[in-house]
Design a protein around this motif. Structure first.
Motif, PDB file in Angstrom:
ATOM      1  N   GLY A   8       0.820  -1.189   0.000  1.00 30.75           N
ATOM      2  CA  GLY A   8       0.000   0.000   0.000  1.00 30.75           C
ATOM      3  C   GLY A   8       0.857   1.241   0.000  1.00 30.75           C
ATOM      4  O   GLY A   8       1.891   1.292  -0.653  1.00 30.75           O
ATOM      5  N   PHE A   9       0.470   2.215   0.795  1.00 27.05           N
ATOM      6  CA  PHE A   9       1.181   3.489   0.808  1.00 27.05           C
ATOM      7  C   PHE A   9       2.212   3.455   1.929  1.00 27.05           C
ATOM      8  O   PHE A   9       2.000   3.946   3.020  1.00 27.05           O
ATOM      9  CB  PHE A   9       0.191   4.621   1.024  1.00 27.05           C
ATOM     10  N   TRP A  25       7.516   3.540  -3.665  1.00 25.96           N
ATOM     11  CA  TRP A  25       6.582   2.421  -3.642  1.00 25.96           C
ATOM     12  C   TRP A  25       6.852   1.413  -4.764  1.00 25.96           C
ATOM     13  O   TRP A  25       5.978   0.657  -5.140  1.00 25.96           O
ATOM     14  CB  TRP A  25       5.123   2.895  -3.704  1.00 25.96           C
ATOM     15  N   GLN A 478      -0.840   6.132  -6.484  1.00 31.50           N
ATOM     16  CA  GLN A 478       0.269   6.704  -5.720  1.00 31.50           C
ATOM     17  C   GLN A 478       0.186   8.210  -5.558  1.00 31.50           C
ATOM     18  O   GLN A 478       1.194   8.905  -5.555  1.00 31.50           O
ATOM     19  CB  GLN A 478       1.614   6.317  -6.365  1.00 31.50           C
ATOM     20  N   TRP A 502      -3.030   2.495  -3.998  1.00 39.14           N
ATOM     21  CA  TRP A 502      -1.820   3.035  -3.386  1.00 39.14           C
ATOM     22  C   TRP A 502      -1.877   4.545  -3.207  1.00 39.14           C
ATOM     23  O   TRP A 502      -0.876   5.234  -3.298  1.00 39.14           O
ATOM     24  CB  TRP A 502      -0.564   2.649  -4.174  1.00 39.14           C
ATOM     25  N   GLU A 541      -5.649  -1.179  -1.571  1.00 41.43           N
ATOM     26  CA  GLU A 541      -4.437  -0.800  -0.845  1.00 41.43           C
ATOM     27  C   GLU A 541      -4.232   0.705  -0.749  1.00 41.43           C
ATOM     28  O   GLU A 541      -3.132   1.228  -0.942  1.00 41.43           O
ATOM     29  CB  GLU A 541      -3.202  -1.474  -1.466  1.00 41.43           C
TER      30      GLU A 541
END
Length: 652
Positions: A8-9, A25, A478, A502, A541
């Motif tokens: 995930g983050f 990431w 992201q 993410w 996520e």
């Protein structure tokens, strides 16, 4: 074989291995880099590079990927849904990079977690976009592609050679402007001028490629539109740039104070001529109108760069400052087919304090990399639509073939639509797919951006109930997305085929009345779809951090008309102000990503901001289970099943 860590983050995952820094990431476990992974048997990655015919730096590259040998491959028809936009991971290394200085909040994100989003050498996502600014070099670019469902890897490379503008525009093909009349920095043989308007007339009269070069640190006042519409020429060039050096950018002021359309530069390359090749470049320039968003004074209707429907097929806006105008960059296009080669790429460019849009685009293939689109925090929210008020937000794309937004700083604070109580709705940070179009399955990719809006952050939604939703291939990955006092959805969509993964999505601790200034908000959601177009949606996520005391926020919601499949999995939901969390996986670690800037709602009467609706500066953050959390095993990896669908994380 090395694997990609899916957490995930998570923070601090960017590393330098073998001289290559892997994007935040995107860490490879076990050593090596994503580009070192051996291609799996039978896998092919074919790259197609689109660019301008002139091929002189600064030059845009738009790199498309065709996949074979994976479990799921590229569709044979671009009009079809493309699952490879969503079910693969892509890492790009363009072989050349510059540190973008425009996206201030993205720079703060990099400082927080050691990422490298601001280095234009690297990018993530299924379509590669880059501006090569150094001349006389041949670069080797590469992409690594990973299919998580099968564990298959693929690799692809391409070469890209840049021409030298001093060679291409040698001698009299350069029109050098120095208002002092000294011309000491003019290239040998260049035509010399003391004012921009006269040089522009010479550019328009040229039947072969010419360019305008402006001495640095000088100001040019322009009272009427500069329209590029040459009479003829097989190859044409609409190019305006600063002279080499480190001095201040040339400032071009649009001084119009009355009249109708007040464009500063209008690209109408194809109005009279039918060239076989053309290219438009604006590089290292500052352009300004007179509009003031804080008191709604000045001339409302200046478009600084207007790339109109019959303009150049290929355009680059590189390292420019564009501000205090109706639209900083306006791109419209005559789109009659599913795809064409019209390329528009903005790089390291700052757009701010607009009356209508920072960036309006319906070009076929367009991208922004390392740019800033930010409204003044002291802006009046707006008034009735159109002149003379602040109206819209940072960007809008009605007609989209391929739209890439990477590593950009985006902030919205104004709007026009009114509610029964007289309040104005803040516009989304990004609006996409807002108009009817014959194009199908547009690709809309937003990666590694900082987006802040007191309303919706990302909004791929038809403009109205009478507008047909466009099928999408949407990837939102992201990003740090920060809502505000008007937010009912951080991501709101009216189409399927969307993946949201993410991301950190944060609601601030501020006044969030369900009836603010006449807006009856109803139920609130983090991700919402009103899609009538079927297609898979995945929300995986992500971090959702609700710092408000609003307990009526749901993680995901879809309208009853939606007929696609939905996957919502492994999302962290942290709501510290709520009394009873579902599950406690303490302790948590928090990382502040950047400083929020929304100071609060400022009504159209110009009164002081309503500070109760302000977004606290510390709001943008990410949360992750820390060492000792029950969500992690002894190796620090996420326990299978932990945080599996809408679990709350709350530190005691």
């Amino acid at each position: 074989m090395s694997t990609i860590k899916f957490a995930g983050f998570a923070t601090g995952t960017s590393v330098t291995i073998g001289g290559i820094t892997v994007n935040a990431w995107g860490q490879v476990e076990g050593g090596g880099t994503v580009w070192d992974q051996p291609a799996s048997a039978g896998v092919g990655v074919s790259l197609s590079v689109a660019r301008s015919p002139i091929q002189v730096a600064p030059e845009a590259a738009f790199v498309s990927v065709t996949l074979s040998g994976f479990d799921v491959n590229s569709p044979t028809n671009v009009a079809l849904a493309d699952p490879t936009v969503r079910d693969k991971l892509y890492w790009w290394d363009f072989g050349h990079g510059e540190i973008a200085t425009a996206p201030t909040k993205v720079i703060e994100m990099d400082t927080a977690d050691g990422g490298n989003r601001t280095n234009s050498r690297y990018q993530v996502g299924p379509i590669g976009t880059h501006v090569y600014t150094t001349p006389d070099v041949t670069y080797t670019g590469r992409v690594a592609v990973y299919e998580p469902s099968s564990g298959k890897w693929g690799q692809g490379t391409f070469t890209f050679s840049t021409g030298n503008p001093d060679t291409y525009y040698s001698g009299s093909a350069t029109l050098f402007v120095d208002t002092s009349g000294q011309h000491s920095n003019a290239p040998v043989g260049a035509q010399t001028f003391t004012d921009l308007a006269t040089a522009f007339a010479a550019l328009n009269a040229a039947s072969t490629p010419h360019r305008i070069v402006l001495e640095r640190g000088q100001t040019h006042n322009v009272a009427s539109r500069l329209t590029y519409a040459p009479a003829s020429g097989s190859t044409l060039s609409f190019r305006v740039e600063a002279a080499p050096g480190n001095g201040a950018l040339p400032l071009i002021n649009a001084t119009q104070s009355s009249g109708a359309d007040g464009d500063l530069f209008l690209d109408a390359t194809f109005e009279n001529a039918n060239p076989s090749a053309s290219s438009t470049v604006f590089s290292n320039l500052e352009m300004a109108g007179t509009w003031d968003t804080t008191d709604e004074s000045g001339f409302w209707d200046v478009k600084l760069i207007n790339l109109a429907g019959k303009s150049s097929e290929h355009a680059v806006v590189d390292s420019c400052d564009l501000h205090n105008a109706n639209r900083c960059v306006s791109q419209t296009a005559d789109i009659t087919g599913v795809r064409n080669d019209r390329l528009r790429l903005l790089h390291n460019t700052r757009m701010y304090d607009w009356s209508d849009y920072g960036w309006f685009t319906d070009a076929s293939r367009t991208a922004a990399v390392g740019c800033r689109f930010t409204q003044n925090p002291q802006s009046i929210v707006g008034g009735d639509k159109e002149d003379p008020h602040n109206n819209h937000g940072p960007m809008r794309g009605p007609f989209i073939n391929e739209w890439i937004i990477h590593a950009c700083d985006i902030f919205s604070a104004t709007g026009w639509s009114a509610a029964s109580g007289g309040g104005r709705a803040i516009q989304p940070g990004i609006r996409a797919f807002t108009a009817n179009t014959s194009l199908t399955y547009g690709r809309f990719i937003v990666t590694q951006c900082a987006v802040e809006s007191p309303g919706v952050c990302i909004n791929p939604v038809a403009a109205s109930s009478s507008t047909t939703a466009v099928p999408g291939n949407i990837l939102i990955q992201q990003n740090v997305l920060v809502g505000g006092h008007q937010t009912d959805s951080i991501v709101a969509s009216s189409t399927g085929n969307m993946t949201v993964r993410w991301n950190a999505m944060v609601l601030p601790d501020c006044a969030r009345s369900l009836d603010f200034q006449g807006f009856v908000k109803g139920s609130n959601h983090v991700v919402h779809t009103s899609a009538t177009v079927s297609g898979d949606i995945e929300v995986d996520e992500n971090d959702f951090i609700n710092l408000s005391s609003d307990s009526g926020v749901s993680w995901f919601n879809e309208d009853s008309a939606f007929t696609g499949s939905i996957e919502v999995d492994r999302n962290i939901v942290h709501q510290p102000s709520l009394v009873t969390p579902q599950v406690t996986y303490a302790p948590l670690s928090f990382t502040s990503m950047f400083t929020a800037r929304y100071e609060g709602y400022r009504d159209e009467d110009g009164s002081a901001v309503d500070t109760a609706t302000a977004t606290p500066t510390s709001t943008p953050r990410v949360a992750a289970p820390a060492t000792g959390s029950a969500a992690l095993d002894v190796g620090g990896n996420q326990v299978a099943g932990a945080a599996n669908l809408n679990e709350d994380y709350r530190a005691d």
